[in-house]
Design an enzyme around this catalytic site. Structure first.
Site, short mmCIF file in Angstrom:
data_model
loop_
_atom_site.label_atom_id
_atom_site.label_comp_id
_atom_site.label_asym_id
_atom_site.label_seq_id
_atom_site.Cartn_x
_atom_site.Cartn_y
_atom_site.Cartn_z
N ALA A 33 2.74 8.24 2.59
CA ALA A 33 2.33 6.84 2.59
C ALA A 33 2.03 6.39 1.17
CB ALA A 33 1.11 6.67 3.48
N ASN A 34 1.51 5.19 1.01
CA ASN A 34 1.07 4.71 -0.30
C ASN A 34 -0.23 3.92 -0.13
OD1 ASN A 34 1.67 1.78 0.03
ND2 ASN A 34 3.74 2.60 0.33
#
Ligand code: CTP
Ligand code: CA
Length: 226
Positions: A33-34
């Site tokens: 993810a970020n």
């Protein structure tokens, strides 16, 4: 005219907004993810709604709830986001605020990876589709396509090059160096880069940045903005 919640300079217009991070699975319980919260994209969708637009809001797993009064399409991965975006077209304008993961795990498995003493997993990656570039260069291209460029270091140079490379009309550049506190914070400081110039807006709450951008979009689409 009847004053209703859909009355405004963007009444009768359809605007597509992407927002949030994407999650790229490693296995059924793990993902890449970020740090995107989805706050800026959510504020932009709300601001466009407030100007009367019909808004399709394609969002990854954000940490803020989507706005009321927009058509919400929830996705998880970049590949799913592309499908949802193409299904939402045609639109008069598109604002791509999502922080799309650049890579997905090519060898993601349907089974949970088990920890084996002394052995480390090896992930291999494949490049995700570029949703902004695909829409900008596609047959159903909206009249106005706006991208984002979250950068560090030489922010404006990176953003100008990105605008040309992706084929979008405008790009909203911001400096996401950790020292700015912008990533995950409530304020943003951006430079709007268009084909005819650049304007830097002073640091302001993300809702205010969204209002300014929505007004510029209404102006560009030829609506009477007062
Ligand atoms: N974007 C997209 N699809 C992708 C990657 C990015 O639609 N697979 C969009 C983002 O929503 C944003 C713009 O492209 O509007 C710029 O994203 P960014 O990550 O800054 O650009 P990249 O081309 O991925 O370059 P970088 O190497 O800086 O990550
Ligand atoms: Ca990227």
């Amino acid at each position: 005219a009847i004053q209703g919640m859909f009355e405004g300079p963007l009444s009768g217009r359809h605007v597509l907004v992407t927002s949030g991070p994407t999650h790229e699975p490693i296995d059924p319980v793990r993902y890449i993810a970020n740090r995107s919260s989805g706050a800026q994209g959510t504020a932009i969708a709300a601001a466009l709604r407030d100007l009367g637009a019909r808004v399709t809001f394609v969002t990854g797993p954000a940490s803020v709830p989507p706005p009321q009064g927009v058509d919400v399409v929830r996705v998880e991965t970049a590949a799913q986001m592309l499908v949802a975006v193409e299904a939402a077209l045609p639109a008069d304008a598109a604002v791509m605020a999502a922080a799309v993961a650049d890579w997905r795990v090519e060898n993601a498995g349907a089974s949970k990876m088990k920890k084996v003493a002394g052995a480390l997993p090896v992930l291999s990656f494949a490049e995700n589709p570029d949703i902004l570039a695909t829409v900008s260069k596609g047959a159903a291209r909206p009249a106005l396509v706006v991208g984002f460029a979250a950068e560090t270091d030489d922010v404006l140079a990176h953003a100008r090059a990105k605008r040309l490379r992706k084929g979008c009309d405008w790009i909203v550049a911001n400096d996401v160096s950790p020292a700015t506190g912008i990533m995950g914070g409530s304020e943003n400081a951006v430079t709007l880069i268009t084909g005819s110039g650049e304007e830097t807006w002073e640091r302001a709450p993300k809702e205010e940045v969204a209002r300014r951008l929505a007004l510029r979009i209404a102006e560009a689409l030829g609506a009477a903005v007062t």
